[in-house]
Design a protein around this motif. Structure first.
Motif, mmCIF file in Angstrom:
data_model
loop_
_atom_site.group_PDB
_atom_site.id
_atom_site.type_symbol
_atom_site.label_atom_id
_atom_site.label_comp_id
_atom_site.label_asym_id
_atom_site.label_seq_id
_atom_site.Cartn_x
_atom_site.Cartn_y
_atom_site.Cartn_z
ATOM 1 N N ARG A 93 50.061 37.048 47.594
ATOM 2 C CA ARG A 93 49.582 37.198 46.273
ATOM 3 C C ARG A 93 48.333 36.622 46.099
ATOM 4 O O ARG A 93 48.222 35.347 45.835
ATOM 5 N N ILE A 94 47.375 37.263 45.776
ATOM 6 C CA ILE A 94 45.778 36.784 45.617
ATOM 7 C C ILE A 94 45.593 37.136 44.345
ATOM 8 O O ILE A 94 45.600 38.038 43.839
ATOM 9 N N PRO A 95 45.101 35.790 43.698
ATOM 10 C CA PRO A 95 44.867 36.160 42.314
ATOM 11 C C PRO A 95 43.402 36.408 42.077
ATOM 12 O O PRO A 95 42.631 36.264 43.184
ATOM 13 N N GLN A 96 43.106 37.231 41.081
ATOM 14 C CA GLN A 96 41.806 37.740 40.608
ATOM 15 C C GLN A 96 41.688 37.658 39.311
ATOM 16 O O GLN A 96 42.248 37.984 38.371
ATOM 17 N N VAL A 97 40.395 37.453 38.765
ATOM 18 C CA VAL A 97 40.159 37.284 37.468
ATOM 19 C C VAL A 97 40.127 38.452 36.832
ATOM 20 O O VAL A 97 40.278 38.663 35.685
ATOM 21 N N ARG A 98 39.592 39.572 37.438
ATOM 22 C CA ARG A 98 39.593 40.925 36.810
ATOM 23 C C ARG A 98 40.922 41.351 36.128
ATOM 24 O O ARG A 98 40.891 42.090 35.149
ATOM 25 N N ASP A 99 42.160 40.739 36.636
ATOM 26 C CA ASP A 99 43.363 41.197 35.999
ATOM 27 C C ASP A 99 43.307 40.537 34.549
ATOM 28 O O ASP A 99 44.225 41.309 33.581
ATOM 29 N N ALA A 100 42.867 39.404 34.176
ATOM 30 C CA ALA A 100 43.012 38.982 32.880
ATOM 31 C C ALA A 100 41.764 39.837 31.795
ATOM 32 O O ALA A 100 42.193 39.986 30.958
ATOM 33 N N VAL A 101 40.734 40.224 32.658
ATOM 34 C CA VAL A 101 39.943 40.996 31.880
ATOM 35 C C VAL A 101 40.516 42.412 31.368
ATOM 36 O O VAL A 101 40.195 42.887 30.237
ATOM 37 N N SER A 102 41.415 43.050 32.360
ATOM 38 C CA SER A 102 42.038 44.296 31.885
ATOM 39 C C SER A 102 43.160 44.069 31.175
ATOM 40 O O SER A 102 43.788 44.918 30.790
ATOM 41 N N GLY A 103 43.525 42.796 30.742
ATOM 42 C CA GLY A 103 44.416 42.565 30.076
ATOM 43 C C GLY A 103 46.044 42.647 30.649
ATOM 44 O O GLY A 103 47.114 42.513 30.292
ATOM 45 N N ASP A 104 45.960 42.494 32.256
ATOM 46 C CA ASP A 104 47.235 42.109 32.808
ATOM 47 C C ASP A 104 47.918 40.947 32.296
ATOM 48 O O ASP A 104 47.464 39.657 32.665
ATOM 49 N N ALA A 105 49.002 40.775 31.644
ATOM 50 C CA ALA A 105 49.703 39.756 31.064
ATOM 51 C C ALA A 105 50.384 38.959 32.307
ATOM 52 O O ALA A 105 50.656 37.813 32.245
ATOM 53 N N GLU A 106 50.572 39.488 33.280
ATOM 54 C CA GLU A 106 50.991 38.580 34.551
ATOM 55 C C GLU A 106 50.200 37.725 35.334
ATOM 56 O O GLU A 106 50.565 36.772 35.935
#
Length: 144
Positions: A93-106
């Protein structure tokens, strides 16, 4: 470089490493131990505890494997920069900042904080299917 000068360079680095339970209590303890260690080293980093809190919380929320701990490592470099590393048991499970920008709540929101405070950050593979998320903070120019 002679062997003597190499030992002088490495001995001027300061390291702190601790293994903590992958629980919310372990994440809180990581932040408190960071605060204490920086005080012992007599250095100030206004945001280090926040970065550690985010990385430790991510290790507990997204990197937890039952029965496995996470590791916190702090390295104070000779130039005054601080490297924070948190190693957890979920290398898949590699974290990525783009998930926050796209609104991924997870995932990703805490990493926006890390990215804002850190000069650099990233993820490295670690042994035993683990991963290390790291952040480098520049020296605090407001030292007392």
């Amino acid at each position: 470089m002679s062997p003597n000068s190499l030992s002088q360079v490495t001995s001027s680095l300061r390291h702190f490493t601790v293994q903590l339970s992958a629980t919310r209590r372990g994440a809180r303890l990581a932040r408190l131990l960071t605060e204490r260690q920086l005080a012992d080293w007599e250095v100030r980093f206004e945001v280090a505890e926040q970065v550690v809190a985010e990385l430790a919380a991510n290790a507990v929320l997204h990197g937890r494997v039952p029965g496995r701990d996470f590791r916190l490592r702090l390295t104070l470099h000779t130039d005054g920069a601080l490297r924070i590393e948190v190693t957890d048991a979920r290398g898949d499970r590699i974290p990525q900042v783009r998930d926050a920008v796209s609104g991924d709540a997870e995932s990703g929101r805490g990493l926006l904080i890390v990215a804002a405070y850190a000069e650099r950050w990233g993820v490295d593979e670690a042994p035993a299917d683990c991963k290390t998320v790291w952040a480098e903070l520049p020296p605090d120019r407001g030292k007392s």
